[in-house]
Design an enzyme around this catalytic site. Structure first.
Site, PDB file in Angstrom:
ATOM      1  N   ASP B  27      25.063   8.128  35.928  1.00  0.00           N
ATOM      2  CA  ASP B  27      26.018   8.090  37.042  1.00  0.00           C
ATOM      3  C   ASP B  27      26.764   6.763  36.985  1.00  0.00           C
ATOM      4  OD1 ASP B  27      27.404   8.705  39.283  1.00  0.00           O
ATOM      5  OD2 ASP B  27      25.672   8.758  40.638  1.00  0.00           O
ATOM      6  N   ASP B 120      32.401  11.475  36.868  1.00  0.00           N
ATOM      7  CA  ASP B 120      31.640  10.240  36.619  1.00  0.00           C
ATOM      8  C   ASP B 120      30.125  10.432  36.611  1.00  0.00           C
ATOM      9  OD1 ASP B 120      31.326  10.763  39.263  1.00  0.00           O
ATOM     10  OD2 ASP B 120      31.816   8.759  39.977  1.00  0.00           O
ATOM     11  N   GLU B 121      29.658  11.642  36.418  1.00  0.00           N
ATOM     12  CA  GLU B 121      28.210  11.798  36.285  1.00  0.00           C
ATOM     13  C   GLU B 121      27.868  13.016  35.437  1.00  0.00           C
ATOM     14  OE1 GLU B 121      26.137  12.886  39.933  1.00  0.00           O
ATOM     15  OE2 GLU B 121      28.046  13.337  40.893  1.00  0.00           O
TER      16      GLU B 121
END
Lengths: 375, 415
Positions: B27, B120-121
């Site tokens: 993350d 973003d993860e």
């Protein structure tokens, strides 16, 4: 008002006149059928919903002339159910009394003075054989749109030039065009109109057995009228500018194929059994044959090979099975010619009488857009 | 950025046995803000907020800004009030996507078993990479190091035996951390957390649970499932009970088919002109269509979202006549949907276009139209994609989107 009439004659007339009545009219009187008994021994039945009007005239023994407005639906049901004996209809105060044999009905009446007057039927523009007109109508209405949000395409474009009538209809996926000759009232007549496909289908169904149909269209008018065998109907035209669809037909085609219409219909119906909704039937034409296929990947699949002649390059394309069958079903010739310019461009369907006939019938042409992959 | 409840005490050493903990949750820390700092290193160490300049919401904030109480999805006005010294930067989504793709490439070199959750993860199952690279913890350290040195952004990583625990671990590892929860420590780790840490437990559910004095995951784990089922419904009750005991059978799924693609925008001042709204829908239709084409997808359904000045929010949707990836067709559908919405005098503060019923364009068949304008439009729009790919998103746009407010012809139609 008091008259007597044969039960079958009455039932036919009421059924036809009341056939388009709305079940929930905007104004109650519009659910009525207007009965007018005249001293000349005619009974005129009329309906009108501001869009479509119908009027039929039948012979009756008129004792007292007069008029009455009663529920069209109810009168149609009653007259169909009556025993096969003369029917006597009379007005008694605010009721209409229908007596037939031992049956007796009383119907409520609605005020005649509230009923709108029917549009005048324009002068006859020309007349056409009922059978020919019915066939032409059935050939083009298959391609008319059914989507009421695109009202323009629910119409059939009618172009009259002298003794030739051209009917055009499209739902944007296929286009049907039929030329048919008729007898114009004046040899130089020119008219263009957009008539609802369902109005025409109704004419084909209900007026074409009377022999000849008179057609009335005024230049730049807003209604069309049809009259045959004592029945006349008018309908509002569809408003709007029809797209210039004629030019969608390719001027030249590079490849054409000829196949037995009946065999292609049967094979396409079989193969289409595995074509799920929105999936195509694929046709691959090569020397001497056409391969029909449907289904792909993990789904059920089917294929069939038919004899077919090919002039030009091999071609493979794919169609909505129903659109293909609609076009084939509209042909009245033993062979079908499919003409192509490119696999991704529309194909032209026409009929011809023999497999090697160089000449093919052009009065009916059906343009069919293929199905393609989204990418 | 994750706003789930955290417990600082949970970020401790839970043991070093990673032999049964092959699931990684990677993350990015304050991702959008971190990407902005790549190009503006002088802002490092200062509070930075990425988000709409005026009325939008906070999309991302550096930890310096978070220290003042700023968090994602907070209205920008509130964030500015909490942290007046913060530097506010307008989002540059194209740049975030670039960096995100670079991150995903690094992850993809570790294992193909990667499930991106958002920009973003991502989850990774590194079971198959142990032999080649080493144990999960080493892999996680390498990933963090490569992302830091090659991309100048920071990732936190959670390592656990299930996706759920791995995700909780990464959120407790932040910022710039790594947390391993060995398989045998999963339950103790979970039971140390407040109940709001469980997936699907929002404010409403928390309030419901609080009435039964259930405040922690441990409380929930020791509540009879029948009681939970009565309170939350059968499926939700059972699911939470399982999660509370660390039972999460979902595997890392390498390809996650996108279910919908959408764009929405909150305006600095409410829009009340139909032509301006149409211009916004056209712009959003172009963005959606470009993403559809980039993913080789077509859509068969379009919906719009309209939020009025009083925050009343409507969505309207309709099916398309044929699946498409052409902006013009999305726009036509969106505009006709908007035409059916009565706009109150206060105008609209948010508009959005969303495409659903997605399918692969390579296998989707379309009944073409005789007057098919799609082919040329598609060619034109593909050409736009190519120009933008080379010269940037602002290199080219629809002519009607050039002037602000948008120009429109008499009928308010844009092309």
């Amino acid at each position: 008002m008091k008259f007597r009439v044969e039960r079958d004659v009455l039932a036919d007339a009421v059924t036809w006149t009341a056939r388009t009545l709305p079940s929930r009219p905007s104004v109650p009187v519009l659910a009525g059928v207007l009965l007018e008994a005249n001293t000349d021994g005619t009974l005129v039945l009329s309906t009108f919903d501001y869009e479509v009007s119908a009027r039929s005239s039948i012979a009756a023994e008129v004792d007292e002339p007069g008029s009455a407005l009663v529920s069209g639906r109810l009168l149609a049901e009653i007259s169909r159910a009556l025993p096969n004996k003369p029917v006597e209809v009379s007005v008694d105060g605010s009721k209409v009394v229908v007596v037939c044999g031992a049956s007796r009905f009383t119907l409520l009446t609605m005020p005649v003075e509230d009923y709108p007057s029917l549009p005048e039927l324009p002068d006859t523009t020309g007349s056409i054989s009922g059978d020919a007109f019915a066939q032409a109508i059935s050939q083009v209405t298959i391609a008319a749109g059914r989507d009421e949000t695109l009202p323009l395409l629910t119409g059939v474009r009618v172009e009259i030039e002298g003794d030739k009538v051209t009917l055009l209809a499209t739902d944007r996926y296929r286009l049907a065009m039929r030329e048919v000759s008729w007898t114009p009232a004046s040899p130089s007549v020119n008219r263009v109109a957009l008539i609802r496909a369902r109005t025409l289908s109704d004419v084909a169904k209900n007026l074409s057995n009377a022999g000849t149909i008179d057609v009335a269209l005024v230049e730049n008018g807003d209604i069309v009228g049809f009259e045959a065998g004592g029945r006349r109907t008018t309908s509002l035209l569809v408003d709007g500018e029809y797209p210039p669809v004629r030019r969608l037909f390719p001027e030249q085609t590079t490849t054409h194929t000829v196949t037995s219409t009946g065999e292609l219909v049967e094979a396409a119906k079989r193969v289409a059994l595995v074509a799920e909704r929105n999936t195509p039937i694929r046709l691959s034409f090569s020397e001497g044959q056409v391969v029909l296929e449907a289904g792909q990947g993990d789904d059920a699949q089917a294929s069939e090979v038919l004899e077919s002649t090919l002039v030009g390059e091999d071609i493979s394309t794919a169609f909505n099975p129903q659109y293909l069958l609609d076009g084939l079903g509209a042909l009245d010739t033993p062979f079908v010619r499919l003409s192509f310019t490119h696999a991704s461009k529309p194909a032209v369907m026409t009929g011809q009488d023999s497999i090697d006939g160089a000449d093919h019938a052009e009065e009916f042409r059906y343009l069919l857009m293929p199905i393609r992959f989204a990418s | 950025m994750s706003r789930g409840p955290r417990d600082a005490a949970a970020n401790r050493d839970w043991g070093g046995d990673d032999s049964s903990a092959p699931i990684l949750h990677v993350d990015m820390d304050a991702f959008f803000a971190a990407v902005e700092l790549i190009d503006r290193p002088e802002l490092r160490g200062r509070p930075v907020i990425v988000g709409g300049q005026h009325r939008g919401v906070v999309l991302s904030a550096t930890y310096e800004a978070r220290a003042s109480g700023v968090h994602s999805a907070m209205p920008m006005a509130q964030a500015r009030a909490l942290c007046p010294q913060a530097v506010v930067i307008a989002p540059e989504h194209g740049r975030y996507r670039e960096v995100s793709q670079a991150v995903m490439r690094i992850l993809g070199e570790v294992t193909p078993v990667i499930e991106p959750l958002s920009i973003d993860e991502a989850f990774l199952d590194v079971s198959g990479a142990r032999r080649r690279i080493g144990p999960p913890r080493l892999i996680a350290e390498q990933i963090r190091e490569r992302i830091r040195s090659e991309l100048e952004v920071v990732a936190s990583v959670g390592i656990a035996s299930t996706k759920f625990v791995a995700k909780l671990a990464s959120s407790h590892a932040k910022p710039d951390g790594l947390l391993l929860i060995p398989h045998e420590a999963s339950v103790s780790f979970l039971h140390s957390l407040p109940v709001g840490a469980l997936w699907g437990v929002g404010e409403r559910t928390q309030a419901n649970l609080a009435r039964l004095a259930i405040h922690t995951v441990a409380d929930l784990a020791h509540t009879p499932p029948a009681t939970l089922n009565r309170l939350l419904g059968n499926s939700a009750g059972q699911r939470l009970y399982d999660l509370a005991w660390g039972r999460d059978p979902r595997p890392v799924q390498p390809v996650r088919q996108e279910k919908s693609i959408g764009h929405e925008q909150t305006f600095a001042t409410n829009l009340s002109g139909r032509a301006e709204m149409a211009a916004v829908l056209l712009d959003q239709a172009h963005r959606c269509a470009a993403r559809l084409r980039a993913g080789d997808l077509v859509t068969a359904g379009v919906s719009i979202k309209v939020r009025f000045a009083d925050f009343t929010t409507l969505t309207r949707s309709r099916g398309l006549e044929a699946p498409t990836d052409v902006a013009h067709e999305l726009y036509q559908a969106a505009r006709s949907l908007l035409a059916g919405v009565d706009i109150p005098p206060g105008g609209v503060r948010l508009l959005g276009v969303r495409c659903d019923a997605l399918s692969d364009s390579a296998t989707t068949v379309v009944q073409a139209r005789l007057d098919d304008p799609g082919e040329e439009r598609r060619e034109a729009e593909r050409a736009m994609d190519a120009v933008r790919a080379r010269y940037g998103v602002n290199a080219l746009t629809a002519g009607s989107l050039l002037s602000v407010p948008a120009t429109a012809n008499r009928s308010g139609d844009l092309n």
